[in-house]
Every structure is written in structure tokens, then in C-alpha cells.
Design a protein around this motif. Structure first.
Motif, PDB file in Angstrom:
ATOM      1  N   TYR A 147       0.854  -1.181   0.000  1.00 40.93           N
ATOM      2  CA  TYR A 147       0.000   0.000   0.000  1.00 40.93           C
ATOM      3  C   TYR A 147       0.894   1.235   0.000  1.00 40.93           C
ATOM      4  N   LYS A 148       0.325   2.365  -0.408  1.00 40.78           N
ATOM      5  CA  LYS A 148       1.100   3.599  -0.472  1.00 40.78           C
ATOM      6  C   LYS A 148       0.224   4.793  -0.124  1.00 40.78           C
ATOM      7  N   ALA A 149       0.816   5.758   0.580  1.00 41.61           N
ATOM      8  CA  ALA A 149       0.165   7.053   0.822  1.00 41.61           C
ATOM      9  C   ALA A 149       1.125   8.167   0.438  1.00 41.61           C
ATOM     10  N   ILE A 150       0.629   9.124  -0.312  1.00 40.42           N
ATOM     11  CA  ILE A 150       1.398  10.326  -0.665  1.00 40.42           C
ATOM     12  C   ILE A 150       1.034  11.434   0.320  1.00 40.42           C
ATOM     13  N   TRP A 151       2.060  12.131   0.813  1.00 42.11           N
ATOM     14  CA  TRP A 151       1.869  13.244   1.745  1.00 42.11           C
ATOM     15  C   TRP A 151       2.343  14.534   1.079  1.00 42.11           C
ATOM     16  N   ASP A 152       1.548  15.583   1.203  1.00 42.00           N
ATOM     17  CA  ASP A 152       1.918  16.905   0.691  1.00 42.00           C
ATOM     18  C   ASP A 152       2.465  17.746   1.830  1.00 42.00           C
ATOM     19  N   PHE A 153       3.523  18.525   1.534  1.00 43.78           N
ATOM     20  CA  PHE A 153       4.152  19.377   2.523  1.00 43.78           C
ATOM     21  C   PHE A 153       3.733  20.829   2.308  1.00 43.78           C
ATOM     22  N   THR A 154       3.263  21.468   3.365  1.00 48.28           N
ATOM     23  CA  THR A 154       3.039  22.912   3.375  1.00 48.28           C
ATOM     24  C   THR A 154       3.823  23.461   4.549  1.00 48.28           C
ATOM     25  N   GLY A 155       4.998  24.011   4.271  1.00 47.08           N
ATOM     26  CA  GLY A 155       5.885  24.361   5.367  1.00 47.08           C
ATOM     27  C   GLY A 155       6.283  23.108   6.122  1.00 47.08           C
ATOM     28  N   GLN A 156       6.003  23.068   7.417  1.00 46.31           N
ATOM     29  CA  GLN A 156       6.320  21.897   8.228  1.00 46.31           C
ATOM     30  C   GLN A 156       5.139  20.961   8.403  1.00 46.31           C
ATOM     31  N   THR A 157       4.022  21.234   7.705  1.00 41.95           N
ATOM     32  CA  THR A 157       2.796  20.465   7.902  1.00 41.95           C
ATOM     33  C   THR A 157       2.619  19.433   6.792  1.00 41.95           C
ATOM     34  N   ALA A 158       2.196  18.223   7.181  1.00 41.94           N
ATOM     35  CA  ALA A 158       1.937  17.139   6.238  1.00 41.94           C
ATOM     36  C   ALA A 158       0.455  16.795   6.214  1.00 41.94           C
ATOM     37  N   THR A 159      -0.097  16.649   5.003  1.00 39.74           N
ATOM     38  CA  THR A 159      -1.459  16.158   4.805  1.00 39.74           C
ATOM     39  C   THR A 159      -1.419  15.161   3.651  1.00 39.74           C
ATOM     40  N   SER A 160      -2.470  14.327   3.556  1.00 43.62           N
ATOM     41  CA  SER A 160      -2.487  13.298   2.512  1.00 43.62           C
ATOM     42  C   SER A 160      -3.878  13.122   1.944  1.00 43.62           C
ATOM     43  N   ARG A 161      -3.962  13.059   0.626  1.00 42.77           N
ATOM     44  CA  ARG A 161      -5.232  12.736  -0.030  1.00 42.77           C
ATOM     45  C   ARG A 161      -5.638  11.296   0.238  1.00 42.77           C
ATOM     46  N   HIS A 162      -4.681  10.460   0.646  1.00 44.89           N
ATOM     47  CA  HIS A 162      -4.958   9.048   0.906  1.00 44.89           C
ATOM     48  C   HIS A 162      -5.339   8.769   2.357  1.00 44.89           C
ATOM     49  N   VAL A 163      -5.101   9.739   3.240  1.00 42.32           N
ATOM     50  CA  VAL A 163      -5.438   9.578   4.662  1.00 42.32           C
ATOM     51  C   VAL A 163      -6.118  10.870   5.121  1.00 42.32           C
ATOM     52  N   PRO A 164      -7.400  11.069   4.807  1.00 40.76           N
ATOM     53  CA  PRO A 164      -8.066  12.333   5.145  1.00 40.76           C
ATOM     54  C   PRO A 164      -8.252  12.492   6.647  1.00 40.76           C
ATOM     55  N   GLY A 165      -8.450  13.748   7.051  1.00 44.84           N
ATOM     56  CA  GLY A 165      -8.731  14.033   8.447  1.00 44.84           C
ATOM     57  C   GLY A 165      -7.521  14.076   9.339  1.00 44.84           C
ATOM     58  N   VAL A 166      -6.324  14.052   8.738  1.00 40.34           N
ATOM     59  CA  VAL A 166      -5.083  14.039   9.511  1.00 40.34           C
ATOM     60  C   VAL A 166      -4.184  15.160   9.010  1.00 40.34           C
ATOM     61  N   SER A 167      -3.628  15.937   9.941  1.00 35.47           N
ATOM     62  CA  SER A 167      -2.715  17.023   9.616  1.00 35.47           C
ATOM     63  C   SER A 167      -1.786  17.211  10.803  1.00 35.47           C
ATOM     64  N   PHE A 168      -0.479  17.284  10.549  1.00 36.58           N
ATOM     65  CA  PHE A 168       0.449  17.372  11.670  1.00 36.58           C
ATOM     66  C   PHE A 168       1.777  17.980  11.232  1.00 36.58           C
ATOM     67  N   THR A 169       2.514  18.451  12.235  1.00 41.32           N
ATOM     68  CA  THR A 169       3.839  19.004  12.021  1.00 41.32           C
ATOM     69  C   THR A 169       4.853  17.872  11.962  1.00 41.32           C
ATOM     70  N   GLY A 170       5.669  17.869  10.926  1.00 40.65           N
ATOM     71  CA  GLY A 170       6.663  16.821  10.777  1.00 40.65           C
ATOM     72  C   GLY A 170       7.855  17.024  11.696  1.00 40.65           C
ATOM     73  N   LEU A 171       8.405  15.925  12.174  1.00 42.55           N
ATOM     74  CA  LEU A 171       9.634  15.925  12.958  1.00 42.55           C
ATOM     75  C   LEU A 171      10.736  15.415  12.035  1.00 42.55           C
ATOM     76  N   ILE A 172      11.354  16.333  11.275  1.00 44.07           N
ATOM     77  CA  ILE A 172      12.255  15.981  10.174  1.00 44.07           C
ATOM     78  C   ILE A 172      13.585  15.482  10.727  1.00 44.07           C
ATOM     79  N   HIS A 173      14.079  14.373  10.168  1.00 39.86           N
ATOM     80  CA  HIS A 173      15.291  13.747  10.696  1.00 39.86           C
ATOM     81  C   HIS A 173      15.902  12.808   9.669  1.00 39.86           C
ATOM     82  N   PRO A 174      17.198  12.506   9.791  1.00 42.05           N
ATOM     83  CA  PRO A 174      17.793  11.469   8.958  1.00 42.05           C
ATOM     84  C   PRO A 174      17.508  10.093   9.549  1.00 42.05           C
TER      85      PRO A 174
END
Length: 418
Positions: free
Chosen positions: A134-161
Motif C-alpha cells: 500500500y502507499k500514501a502520498i503526503w503533501d508538505f506545506t511548510g512543516q505540515t503534512a497532509t495526505s489525499r490518501h489519509v483524510p482528516g489528519v494534519s500534523f507538524t513533521g519531525l524531520i530527521h535522517p
């Protein structure tokens, strides 16, 4: 901006770059640059599949993802004066996605992805319950992630290697290959396999002379697991502001990194559970001479997390114990208890209208907290999964009114095992 010592052209494949990184661990992979203690520098990093996963509504690319080619790492970078027995101090000054003005449709340029991998192509933490891709694509707006494949969810990413580490010595590499080979031998036909042996055909070894390629490729370790050198630890809190202390096993330390994540829950449980992306990382290095003996850091890195974690004030927590789905009691099996906590959380989220796969992806991508909460009360270990309630656009808490029903949207694309 710090001086960039490793650049990647988004229009070219990883192996076609001016400076070529690597996808295996070996002490003889030559450094692509040398840095001095105290230096601050920037490194470009390609997402771990080098563009094989695309922004669409199909999971065929996840099903057929070329696992033999990963991870595409930037480096190695030699640190002047580093010797075996030292500690290499690495400060993560900044980390982020590929700037959108760069050319090419690669993950990181405004989007990333999370994948549930099929059992016959890597599997995942819950592969017995989720054997397909399975796959979900996430769109980035600044530090926020949302997904057309997982509606109703929005959060700030904790970016890391997801992956960073030093090169092994020849002796340490031999130890890895023996102990992992011995494990494979206990069940050589297991799917997914118990471990990944050296694999020469798809090895990328930087600028190693061709005369040495076949020998080194046959010895070089795969980058999939974490080991004494750090490696693929997938620790979500190793973010901006983190200071890491890596053991040094070879002259120059030969530091490498890659597998950047926009966000991830503890455990990266779907196998490609993070939001994978390409991007950049800014680092500073120092050396503690003789630090491995001085501080007893002979195996495995230690680190001081950064302070950029998203601030959540309310959590919904799920617990699990070391009892199988068939009711078999296991003795203090923390792996099993964490699986059960995750499955309880998935069952709960599915009551709000999410598919089980959407719920599984939420646990992989959202910065959930996973904890080993009890290890003394025989025979059950207790693990817990903490989900921040603020990531949902609706009230996810239990109430007398019953669960709010969301529109699951187009759902997550699926590709079935052939």
C-alpha cells in the motif's frame, strides 16, 4: 548557508552524479571529501529509492520497489585526525526537504510517501496482518503534512535522517557478516528473510577503483539494520539540534548519511513507515580523542535529542501484552507486546471509518510515542502506543456519542502480492 560538500542534481540518477555515494558499508569505500573538526557543512541526500517511488494513486511501485539498491547514502566524509577509538561528535544543525525550485519530480519537492511493503518484498512490523503493498502520498506545506490518501489528519513533521553512521573496520564488518549469516542459516528460506547478506550485483561503492570492486562488493554489508556504527536506526527524535556521539572504527571515521524522513512514528512500523523524502542536512563535527574507552562507548552511538519536537498536550494511549492473537502466552516478549499495542490502536481508528491500512499508515507516519512500559511482571511485558489527538481534524476520544465517522476518501492504493 554552510558550504555544500556533496551536491545532487535532481535531474540525474544517483550513480550519474559528479560525486557518487554508496549503498553498502565497507571500510575501503573511499571518502568523497575531507572535513576538519569544527567544520560546518551541507550535504544533499537522495530519498532511499532514488526516485523509484512516484506521486500517483498506484502502489505498484511499492510492490516492486528495488530493495537490493538501497540505501542511497551521501558520503563517506573523512574527518581529519579521527582515529579508531575516538568518538565523532556530529551536530545536526538543520535538515529539510529538497527545495521546490530544484528541477525533477523527486520525493522531497513538496511531497513524500509512506509505504506498507509486501511480505515478499521486505514486509513490515505487522506483515502477517498486512501482507500486501500500500502507499500514501503526503503533501508538505511548510512543516505540515497532509495526505489525499489519509483524510482528516494534519500534523507538524519531525524531520530527521533515518540513517547516519561511521564506516566499520574490516574486523567489525567480518563480525557483522558472520553473526547475520549464522542467523540466516537457521531458516534460510524464510519470507521475509531473517537478515540480508552481502549482495554484489547492485552494490554502489562510490569511487572505489574497479580493480577492487568485485571483492569489496562481495564483502560489503547491507545498510538495512542499525549496528554498532549507528546506521539505519530510524530514530524520529534525532532531529534538528541533536548531538550524536559515534564510535570511530577506521582512520577518518568515514561518516555517511541519508534516508531523510519528513516525519515518523516510533518504530517506523510499516517498514517504509516514515514519510520518505530527499533533502539536505547541515552538520558540524568534532572529535573526542580516545572517547570510546573514556566513556565506555565501545558499541553503538549515543545521542542528545534536539528540542524541535511538535508540542502535543493530549494523547490517546493503547497498551499490548505478550500474548499472541491465537492466545499463546509468550515470556516477556516486548516485540510482541508492541505489535499488540499497534493492532489495538489500528482496530480503534478503524471504528472512525478508516481502513485498517490507513490506520496502519497513520501509526507509521505520525510522530506517535512507542514505549516499553513494563518488563518485570512475568510473564507479560507491556508496551504502549501514544497517539497525539491533535493530529486529527475531529475528536478521536471515546465518548457516549460514539465515534465520529470520517469519509475515507480514495483510500490508500493497493498492489497485491503476485
Amino acid at each position: 548557508m554552510p558550504a555544500k560538500i556533496f551536491s545532487l542534481d535532481s535531474s540525474k540518477k544517483f550513480e550519474d552524479q559528479e560525486k557518487i555515494g554508496h549503498n553498502r558499508w565497507h571500510p575501503e569505500i573511499p571518502p568523497v571529501a575531507t572535513i576538519k573538526p569544527g567544520d560546518t557543512f551541507r550535504v544533499d541526500c537522495r530519498e532511499w529509492f532514488d526516485g523509484a517511488i512516484v506521486n500517483d494513486d498506484s502502489a505498484e511501485d511499492i510492490l516492486n520497489a528495488p530493495l537490493l539498491t538501497v540505501h542511497k547514502l551521501s558520503g563517506p566524509f573523512a574527518v581529519e585526525g579521527a582515529k579508531p577509538g575516538d568518538l565523532l561528535v556530529v551536530d545536526i544543525l538543520d535538515v529539510g526537504p529538497i527545495p521546490q525550485e530544484d528541477s525533477g519530480p523527486l520525493a522531497g519537492q513538496g511531497w513524500g510517501y509512506t509505504g506498507i511493503f509486501a511480505t515478499n518484498n521486505g514486509g513490515g512490523f505487522l506483515t502477517e496482518q498486512f501482507p500486501d503493498a500500500y502507499k500514501a502520498i503526503w503533501d508538505f506545506t511548510g512543516q505540515t503534512a497532509t495526505s489525499r490518501h489519509v483524510p482528516g489528519v494534519s500534523f507538524t513533521g519531525l524531520i530527521h535522517p533515518g540513517l547516519m553512521g561511521t564506516a566499520p573496520s574490516a574486523q567489525l564488518l567480518a563480525k557483522w557478516n558472520k553473526r547475520e549469516g549464522d542467523l540466516i542459516a537457521t531458516n534460510p528460506n524464510r519470507v521475509p528473510p531473517l537478515a540480508l547478506p552481502p549482495e554484489a550485483a547492485h552494490a554502489v561503492l562510490g569511487h572505489l577503483p574497479s580493480s577492487d570492486f568485485d571483492r569489496v562488493a562481495a564483502e560489503a554489508a547491507r545498510t538495512a539494520p542499525p549496528r554498532e556504527n549507528g546506521g539505519n536506526q530510524d530514530i524520529k527524535n534525532m532531529s534538528k539540534g541533536t548531538r550524536i556521539f559515534y564510535p570511530v572504527f577506521v582512520d577518518g571515521a568515514n561518516l555517511s548519511m541519508g534516508d531523510l524522513h519528513f516525519s515518523q512514528g516510533d518504530g517506523e512500523i510499516t517498514f517504509c513507515g516514515a514519510i520518505e523524502m530527499g533533502g539536505f542536512i547541515d552538520l558540524r563535527v568534532e572529535i573526542i580523542k580516545g572517547g570510546m574507552e573514556t566513556y565506555g562507548v565501545s558499541e553503538n552511538a549515543i545521542f542528545m535529542p534536539g528540542n524541535v519536537d511538535p508540542q502535543f498536550s493530549e494523547w490517546l494511549a493503547f497498551s499490548g501484552t505478550s500474548v499472541t492473537l491465537d492466545g499463546e502466552q509468550r515470556y516477556l516478549d516486548s516485540h510482541l507486546s508492541y505489535q499488540r499495542a499497534c493492532l489495538h490502536a489500528i482496530d480503534y481508528l478503524s471504528k472512525f471509518g478508516y481502513s485498517k491500512e490507513q490506520a496502519y499508515i497513520i501509526l507509521g507516519a505520525v510522530p506517535i510515542e512507542g514505549r516499553l512500559s513494563g518488563v518485570v511482571d512475568i510473564p507479560n511485558s507491556c508496551s504502549t502506543v501514544y497517539i497525539p489527538t491533535a493530529v486529527f481534524d475531529f475528536d478521536v476520544r471515546p465518548s457516549a456519542a460514539g465515534p465520529h465517522q470520517i469519509d475515507p476518501g480514495i483510500g490508500v492504493p493497493m498492489a497485491r502480492n503476485r
